[in-house]
Motif scaffolding. Sequence first.
Motif, mmCIF file in Angstrom:
data_model
loop_
_atom_site.group_PDB
_atom_site.id
_atom_site.type_symbol
_atom_site.label_atom_id
_atom_site.label_comp_id
_atom_site.label_asym_id
_atom_site.label_seq_id
_atom_site.Cartn_x
_atom_site.Cartn_y
_atom_site.Cartn_z
ATOM 1 N N SER A 48 -9.796 -2.637 -0.090
ATOM 2 C CA SER A 48 -10.488 -2.742 1.188
ATOM 3 C C SER A 48 -11.219 -1.444 1.486
ATOM 4 O O SER A 48 -11.626 -1.203 2.599
ATOM 5 C CB SER A 48 -9.459 -3.029 2.285
ATOM 6 O OG SER A 48 -8.479 -2.004 2.294
ATOM 7 N N LYS A 49 -11.371 -0.583 0.460
ATOM 8 C CA LYS A 49 -11.765 0.799 0.770
ATOM 9 C C LYS A 49 -13.107 1.258 0.224
ATOM 10 O O LYS A 49 -13.375 2.446 0.204
ATOM 11 C CB LYS A 49 -10.678 1.742 0.243
ATOM 12 C CG LYS A 49 -9.311 1.417 0.799
ATOM 13 C CD LYS A 49 -8.228 2.261 0.197
ATOM 14 C CE LYS A 49 -6.866 1.761 0.648
ATOM 15 N NZ LYS A 49 -5.786 2.423 -0.084
ATOM 16 N N LEU A 50 -13.941 0.363 -0.259
ATOM 17 C CA LEU A 50 -15.178 0.857 -0.865
ATOM 18 C C LEU A 50 -16.418 0.592 -0.021
ATOM 19 O O LEU A 50 -17.524 0.525 -0.553
ATOM 20 C CB LEU A 50 -15.358 0.280 -2.274
ATOM 21 C CG LEU A 50 -14.634 1.069 -3.377
ATOM 22 C CD1 LEU A 50 -14.880 0.460 -4.736
ATOM 23 C CD2 LEU A 50 -15.041 2.536 -3.378
ATOM 24 N N LYS A 81 3.186 8.350 -5.817
ATOM 25 C CA LYS A 81 1.897 8.900 -5.407
ATOM 26 C C LYS A 81 0.982 7.787 -4.909
ATOM 27 O O LYS A 81 0.416 7.867 -3.824
ATOM 28 C CB LYS A 81 1.247 9.617 -6.593
ATOM 29 C CG LYS A 81 -0.187 10.039 -6.342
ATOM 30 C CD LYS A 81 -0.666 10.969 -7.441
ATOM 31 C CE LYS A 81 -2.112 11.377 -7.243
ATOM 32 N NZ LYS A 81 -3.051 10.263 -7.476
ATOM 33 N N GLU A 82 0.856 6.719 -5.679
ATOM 34 C CA GLU A 82 -0.040 5.628 -5.279
ATOM 35 C C GLU A 82 0.397 5.011 -3.950
ATOM 36 O O GLU A 82 -0.429 4.739 -3.083
ATOM 37 C CB GLU A 82 -0.063 4.546 -6.369
ATOM 38 C CG GLU A 82 -0.703 4.986 -7.681
ATOM 39 C CD GLU A 82 -2.205 5.265 -7.558
ATOM 40 O OE1 GLU A 82 -2.852 4.722 -6.634
ATOM 41 O OE2 GLU A 82 -2.722 6.044 -8.377
ATOM 42 N N LEU A 83 1.707 4.794 -3.800
ATOM 43 C CA LEU A 83 2.174 4.114 -2.587
ATOM 44 C C LEU A 83 2.063 5.003 -1.353
ATOM 45 O O LEU A 83 1.705 4.533 -0.265
ATOM 46 C CB LEU A 83 3.623 3.635 -2.779
ATOM 47 C CG LEU A 83 3.819 2.596 -3.902
ATOM 48 C CD1 LEU A 83 5.277 2.177 -3.990
ATOM 49 C CD2 LEU A 83 2.918 1.378 -3.693
ATOM 50 N N GLU A 124 -0.111 7.371 -0.992
ATOM 51 C CA GLU A 124 -1.546 7.444 -0.697
ATOM 52 C C GLU A 124 -2.005 6.208 0.063
ATOM 53 O O GLU A 124 -2.814 6.291 0.995
ATOM 54 C CB GLU A 124 -2.353 7.606 -1.991
ATOM 55 C CG GLU A 124 -2.217 8.996 -2.583
ATOM 56 C CD GLU A 124 -3.146 9.259 -3.764
ATOM 57 O OE1 GLU A 124 -3.260 10.422 -4.144
ATOM 58 O OE2 GLU A 124 -3.747 8.297 -4.294
ATOM 59 N N ASN A 125 -1.486 5.066 -0.313
ATOM 60 C CA ASN A 125 -1.835 3.848 0.421
ATOM 61 C C ASN A 125 -1.413 3.953 1.884
ATOM 62 O O ASN A 125 -2.145 3.553 2.784
ATOM 63 C CB ASN A 125 -1.143 2.630 -0.208
ATOM 64 C CG ASN A 125 -1.888 2.133 -1.443
ATOM 65 O OD1 ASN A 125 -3.010 2.549 -1.717
ATOM 66 N ND2 ASN A 125 -1.252 1.239 -2.191
ATOM 67 N N ALA A 126 -0.220 4.499 2.107
ATOM 68 C CA ALA A 126 0.272 4.632 3.479
ATOM 69 C C ALA A 126 -0.601 5.601 4.270
ATOM 70 O O ALA A 126 -0.907 5.375 5.443
ATOM 71 C CB ALA A 126 1.729 5.102 3.462
HETATM 72 MG MG MG Z 1 -4.017 2.661 -3.538
#
Ligand code: MG
Length: 590
Positions: free
Chosen positions: A69-71, A19-21, A23-25
């Motif tokens: 890098s997302k906030l 799930k985490e990976l 979502e990163n993609a």
């Molecule tokens: Mg992530």
Amino acid sequence: MVNRIAAGEVVERPASVVKELVENAIDAGARRIEVATAGGGLSLIRISDDGAGLGRDDLPLAVERHCTSKLDGGLDAIGTLGFRGEALASIGAVARLAITSRRRGADEGWAIAVDGGRVSAVTPAAAAPGTRVEVSDLFFATPARLKFMKSERAETAAITETVRRLAMTHPEIRFSLSGPDRTLSDFPATGEDGFAERLEQILGRDFAENSIEIDASREGVRLTGRAGLPTYNRGNAVQQYLFVNGRAVRDKQLLGALRGAYADFIGRDRHPVAALFVDLPPQSVDVNVHPAKAEVRFRDPGLVRGLVVGAVREAITGVGHRATRTGASAMTEAFARRTAMPMPPRHGVLPREPYGAPLPGPSPATGFGEAAQALLADIAGSADIRAAAPTPSAADLARPLGVARAQIHENYIVAQTADGLIVVDQHAAHERLVYERLKAALAAKAVPSQLLLVPEIVDLPADDVGRLADRAAELAELGLVLEPFGPGAVAIREVPAILDGLDAAGLVRDLADELAELDSATTLRSQLDRVAGTMACHGSVRSGRRLRPEEMDALLRDMERTPHSGQCIHGRPTYIELKLADIERLFGRR
Ligand code: MG
Ligand code: ADP
């Protein structure tokens, strides 16, 4: 150490890594995401994407804890799936992590590895644009967690579920799922607005045909997706897909709202199938409640619940002719509508145009019997009424369920009692009778089975086939003999003889659903009630079978003898009773 502790929250099992990976993609703008696993994800998980990629200097930061890098928008306006900067660091702490990446437009790629928390130097590497993340030997650094893993098959299935959920929210991305531990799934991109098509790819044609489109909004909250017809229900809640701002959630409030929407339409132990997307301004929802982000907190929970319950219920009611409305409420409502028409003067003439067409039939002088018959003829809309014996004796009428007088719509037995009438739902009643009989037989270990002349082949997902195969010996004891038939099907060879007119394929599908919920230590025998319920549900006289007068009476007598026969196994009534006094009131005679 801190990373390993955090990993315990983020990385519960292989599916959480996937799930985490993935979502990163998605966050990286990928158009194509390939997921490969081996050993239920415990030996290997590999995710490749064609997204933005990471540069040489980004790599060490990416695997560092709390580096994200997302906030840019701050915590109050989270627009990406990731934001905690915890996933890669946590995964690197408990497994062997290798990331190879090439920025879009760059001509070289770079790689970094983290091995149980030890970060390697960045090295040049050959790579296509995008990112490939490989996680092997998950939990090798935390053996205690490893011990808690379920079977490889269960982990493989959980990964599949995770990818399906993620794929539903991004029809514009092509997803594929492969590996030695599974059969290949491929969901080709269907375009930005291809949600319906994507749902069909994932949930199948059946769902597409048995569901209703939902699109409603209220005060800035929008609800879209598809809700299954009440009749298209399942034995568990696995097929309820809920999303908030594109994020898959298993949120109790939303699941509760969905249950609420269907409460009047399906039994308590059955579950609707639905894929629903809630979209609202990021400021109106807090997704930062839980490290795995499975739960959310709405600023105005009542608003969201109201929208879900209202919109889904309205959609279901709107297609009333497709959905089966059950229970006494629908019946009384139908009668109530009749009382709402202009009341005839007490001793006067009946209204001429109750529904726009003149009502044929009884004059005020005719008795109740004829009036009731005319009413039934009107309901039936045809001459499909099977009348029974002409004049029942007083003794017969005194029985609790009276004497069968007619069968209408090939499913309802109308019986006359000493002081009223009874309408029996023949299918529901029979289901209860079969259930009680089957339970007794199962308990006595005496379930005769019947050989099918031609084995019935049922197509099923590979996971389900595996689970059924594991339980084949136990199922055989219960009279159901089946065996795998290739990777994606089972062949049913024998069925319990009690179940005449069995819908064997439906039964096997539902059993597979139930097995998915049982852990391997629980025997089927200890779940007799459930199994008997599932079997009875598929092996009863379906509505649509014409009964002879003797058969109708036999069913009534059987019901009188059988415990709990007033309710079907889903908790709905098997019959309703109208006292003569109530009927007279409906006709304005009292
Ligand atoms: Mg992530
Ligand atoms: P988060 O997603 O919460 O930011 P992660 O630990 O999952 O935290 O990832 C850390 C950072 O690594 C991300 O913020 C992103 O910049 C980068 N990253 C991770 N995976 C990818 C990927 N597949 N493609 C591009 N960048 C990625």
